[in-house]
Every structure is written in structure tokens, then in C-alpha cells.
Design a protein around this motif. Structure first.
Motif, short mmCIF file in Angstrom:
data_model
loop_
_atom_site.label_atom_id
_atom_site.label_comp_id
_atom_site.label_asym_id
_atom_site.label_seq_id
_atom_site.Cartn_x
_atom_site.Cartn_y
_atom_site.Cartn_z
N UNK A 1 0.83 -1.20 0.00
CA UNK A 1 0.00 0.00 0.00
C UNK A 1 0.87 1.25 0.00
N UNK A 2 0.26 2.40 -0.21
CA UNK A 2 1.00 3.66 -0.18
C UNK A 2 1.78 3.80 1.13
N UNK A 3 1.20 3.33 2.23
CA UNK A 3 1.81 3.47 3.56
C UNK A 3 2.84 2.39 3.87
N UNK A 4 2.95 1.39 3.03
CA UNK A 4 3.91 0.32 3.26
C UNK A 4 3.31 -0.96 3.81
N UNK B 1 -11.66 6.66 0.00
CA UNK B 1 -11.73 8.12 -0.02
C UNK B 1 -11.34 8.81 1.28
N UNK B 2 -11.18 8.08 2.36
CA UNK B 2 -10.89 8.72 3.64
C UNK B 2 -9.42 8.66 4.05
N UNK B 3 -8.67 7.72 3.53
CA UNK B 3 -7.28 7.55 3.92
C UNK B 3 -6.44 8.71 3.39
N UNK B 4 -5.95 9.55 4.29
CA UNK B 4 -5.14 10.70 3.90
C UNK B 4 -3.84 10.29 3.23
N UNK C 1 -0.63 10.27 -1.73
CA UNK C 1 0.17 9.56 -2.73
C UNK C 1 -0.43 9.65 -4.12
N UNK C 2 -1.74 9.50 -4.21
CA UNK C 2 -2.43 9.62 -5.50
C UNK C 2 -2.25 11.02 -6.08
N UNK C 3 -2.44 12.04 -5.23
CA UNK C 3 -2.37 13.42 -5.73
C UNK C 3 -0.98 13.80 -6.22
N UNK C 4 0.04 13.16 -5.64
CA UNK C 4 1.41 13.45 -6.03
C UNK C 4 1.93 12.51 -7.12
N UNK C 5 1.11 11.53 -7.49
CA UNK C 5 1.50 10.59 -8.53
C UNK C 5 2.58 9.61 -8.10
N UNK D 1 3.81 13.37 8.93
CA UNK D 1 2.85 13.06 9.99
C UNK D 1 1.78 12.07 9.53
N UNK D 2 1.41 12.13 8.26
CA UNK D 2 0.36 11.24 7.76
C UNK D 2 0.76 9.77 7.87
N UNK D 3 1.93 9.43 7.40
CA UNK D 3 2.37 8.04 7.40
C UNK D 3 3.17 7.68 8.66
N UNK D 4 3.51 8.68 9.44
CA UNK D 4 4.36 8.49 10.61
C UNK D 4 3.87 7.46 11.61
N UNK D 5 2.58 7.45 11.90
CA UNK D 5 2.06 6.50 12.88
C UNK D 5 2.25 5.06 12.40
N UNK D 6 2.06 4.84 11.12
CA UNK D 6 2.19 3.48 10.59
C UNK D 6 3.65 3.04 10.57
N UNK D 7 4.51 3.85 9.98
CA UNK D 7 5.91 3.42 9.88
C UNK D 7 6.61 3.47 11.23
N UNK D 8 6.09 4.28 12.17
CA UNK D 8 6.66 4.33 13.50
C UNK D 8 6.32 3.10 14.33
N UNK D 9 5.19 2.49 14.04
CA UNK D 9 4.73 1.32 14.78
C UNK D 9 4.91 0.02 14.03
#
Length: 110
Positions: free
Chosen positions: A6-9, A66-69, A74-78, A92-100
Motif C-alpha cells: 500500500x502507499x503506507x507500506x 476516499x478517507x485515507x489521507x 500519494x495519488x495526488x502526487x503521482x 505526519x500522515x504516514x508516521x504512525x504506521x511506519x513508526x509502529x
């Protein structure tokens, strides 16, 4: 990079929502809906548990669609994933996921 990262890893290939969708497993959908409802303090129904993967064409859960920031950014930046972003480790958006989840961070750095 694996197709189902996924975009978040996170690895969509092992996601129970994707597995329930791929196997049309309504019992698993019920289990996930209950867990996610409790975790997110929101009503999530089994009917909402349909997803083919964050970066794949096809159906997504309402959150992933549609809710996942993270996905929306990632989509908006291509980007293929957040691993393409120079701000990955300070975001900050992906930080919680990659931090944990160190595996998610490793997936993004592949």
C-alpha cells in the motif's frame, strides 16, 4: 516493489479485508467489521469489507477509497508509494504506521 504494498507500506496481500474479498468470505467480513468498529469507534458493516488492494484497480473499503489521507496524498502526487516521497520519515500522515510497523517502513524502502 511488490504489487500489493500500500502507499503506507502495509502489505495488502495479507490484509484480512482483501482476503475476505478474494475468497468471498462473509464470516471473515463479519469478524473484521466487528474488530474495525471497536478499534475505530465507528459503525463498520460487513458489507463495507470489500477491497482488492490500495494501489490496485477495483473495489476498496470506504476508508481506503476516499478517507485515507495517506492514499489520497500519494495519488495526488503521482507516487507509487510513500517511499517515493522525500518527506517519508518526517511525514505526519504516514508516521504512525511506519513508526509502529518497521516492516511497513522496510517495504517502502525496497
Amino acid at each position: 516493489m511488490k504489487t500489493y504494498i500500500a502507499y503506507c507500506g502495509l502489505d495488502c496481500e495479507t490484509c484480512e479485508a482483501r482476503l475476505a474479498t478474494m475468497h468471498n468470505d462473509n464470516e471473515l467480513r463479519k469478524k473484521i467489521a466487528k474488530e474495525w468498529s471497536e478499534l475505530n469507534h465507528a459503525e463498520i458493516t460487513p458489507e463495507m469489507i470489500n477491497c482488492e488492494g490500495c494501489r490496485m484497480d477495483g473495489v476498496k473499503t470506504p476508508y481506503c477509497d476516499s478517507l485515507c489521507q495517506i492514499r489520497q496524498c500519494g495519488l495526488s502526487k503521482g507516487y507509487e508509494t510513500c517511499g517515493d516521497c522525500s518527506q517519508l520519515e518526517t511525514c505526519e500522515k504516514v508516521g504512525m504506521i511506519i513508526g509502529n510497523n518497521r516492516e511497513a517502513l522496510r517495504n517502502l524502502k525496497c
